[in-house]
Design an enzyme around this catalytic site. Structure first.
Site, PDB file in Angstrom:
ATOM      1  CB  CYS A 236      -0.918  -0.022   1.215  1.00 25.25           C
ATOM      2  SG  CYS A 236      -1.843   1.501   1.490  1.00 25.25           S
TER       3      CYS A 236
ATOM      4  CB  CYS B  28       0.183   2.065   4.024  1.00 25.04           C
ATOM      5  SG  CYS B  28      -1.496   1.422   3.847  1.00 25.04           S
TER       6      CYS B  28
END
Length: 325
Positions: A79, A82
């Site tokens: 991700c 993230c």
């Protein structure tokens, strides 16, 4: 393992009063134990950011949330957002110096936790306070927004649950175990408060109302009893009503004070806090005399249910003042 006592809407949870009492008691126990031992129970800054999995969730998140607000960062290695958000949260965890604990959950390795929190995409950030879960934000967020959200979280933890955070010592060894707190001596009204919570849990709303009133007769300033009574009376008012009929009446009769009040009660029980407050503030603005006073008094009662320090209550009080004056 499954997270317990977690309400995503979060306002009228039958375990909320008990959770607040237990959180305050445990925080007091930890501080008292540290004082008796001549220490501070301090942790290392490195312990403010922890990795959590499904097996450790109960101890590392739910139990710790009785001492300090726990912010959960759901992330994954693949991700990209993230990778931008997580370092900010980690830096802020250290900067906030123990006012919250950051728990990082790798969703690829902990699919069950992701499902239990109803997460559709990452990054996703939640908090758990005294066993109660609430969503903070999902997706990319700017640092200013994150700080504002964390400030509100810390304020609710301190003012509503008595969570003043963890003591951090830069020289403490990472991973040091904290001493277990002893049993707290029973307070003068603990038995009555426990009876009220048990009555709520069993659905005996009349018994809960009476038990909270018994506490307040002896201790009019008892905050746990005030909150519990407001919640029990709200649940008692909506018990057995036809939600569809209540909402039809409110829509068809915008000038009917009792119809708007009944709909606001349902809004709050369903977790729609702003809707409940907004409905009654709008009704206050278009009524006069006894009708206005009736609506205002019910709104104040709903403020008590949510808690006077909740940011939504503070904003609604300002809006109410504008409507009145």
């Amino acid at each position: 393992m499954q997270p317990r006592n977690m309400s995503m809407s979060g306002v009228v949870d039958l375990a909320a009063v008990k959770a607040a009492q237990e959180a305050k008691a445990k925080a007091e126990q930890a501080r008292a134990q540290a004082a008796r031992e001549g220490g501070t129970g301090a942790i290392s800054p490195a312990d403010l950011v922890i990795d959590v999995d499904e097996a450790g969730f109960e101890q590392d998140v739910l139990q710790r949330s009785a001492e300090v607000p726990v912010v959960i960062d759901f992330w994954a290695e693949w991700c990209e957002p993230c990778k931008q958000l997580s370092p900010v949260l980690e830096r802020l965890a250290v900067e906030y110096n123990g006012r919250f604990l950051l728990a990082k959950v790798d969703v690829d390795a902990n699919q069950m936790l992701m499902q239990q929190f109803g997460i559709q995409g990452i990054p996703a950030v939640f908090a758990v306070v005294a066993g109660q879960a609430l969503p903070l934000f999902q997706g990319a967020a700017g640092e200013a927004q994150i700080r504002q959200t964390l400030d509100q979280l810390v304020q609710v933890g301190e003012q509503r649950f008595g969570l003043t955070g963890l003591t951090v010592d830069p020289e403490a060894e990472p991973g040091g175990a904290q001493a277990a707190a002893p049993e707290r001596p029973a307070g003068p009204h603990d038995g009555l408060l426990e009876a009220a919570v048990q009555a709520l849990d069993s659905g005996d709303l009349s018994g809960a109302v009476q038990a909270y009133k018994n506490v307040l007769n002896e201790d009019p300033g008892n905050e746990e009893a005030k909150l519990g009574l407001a919640q029990a009376e709200l649940l008692q008012r909506v018990q057995g009503v036809d939600p569809q009929q209540v909402r039809r009446d409110a829509a068809d009769k915008p000038a009917d004070v009792q119809a708007q009040i009944a709909a606001a009660d349902l809004d709050l029980v369903g977790g729609h806090v702003e809707d409940a407050f907004g409905r009654l503030i709008e009704t206050v603005s278009r009524t006069v005399g006894d009708d206005r006073d009736t609506v205002r008094m019910r709104l104040v009662e709903l403020f008590e249910v949510v808690g006077p320090d909740d940011p939504r209550v503070i904003a609604a009080r300002r809006a109410l003042a504008r409507a009145l004056f």
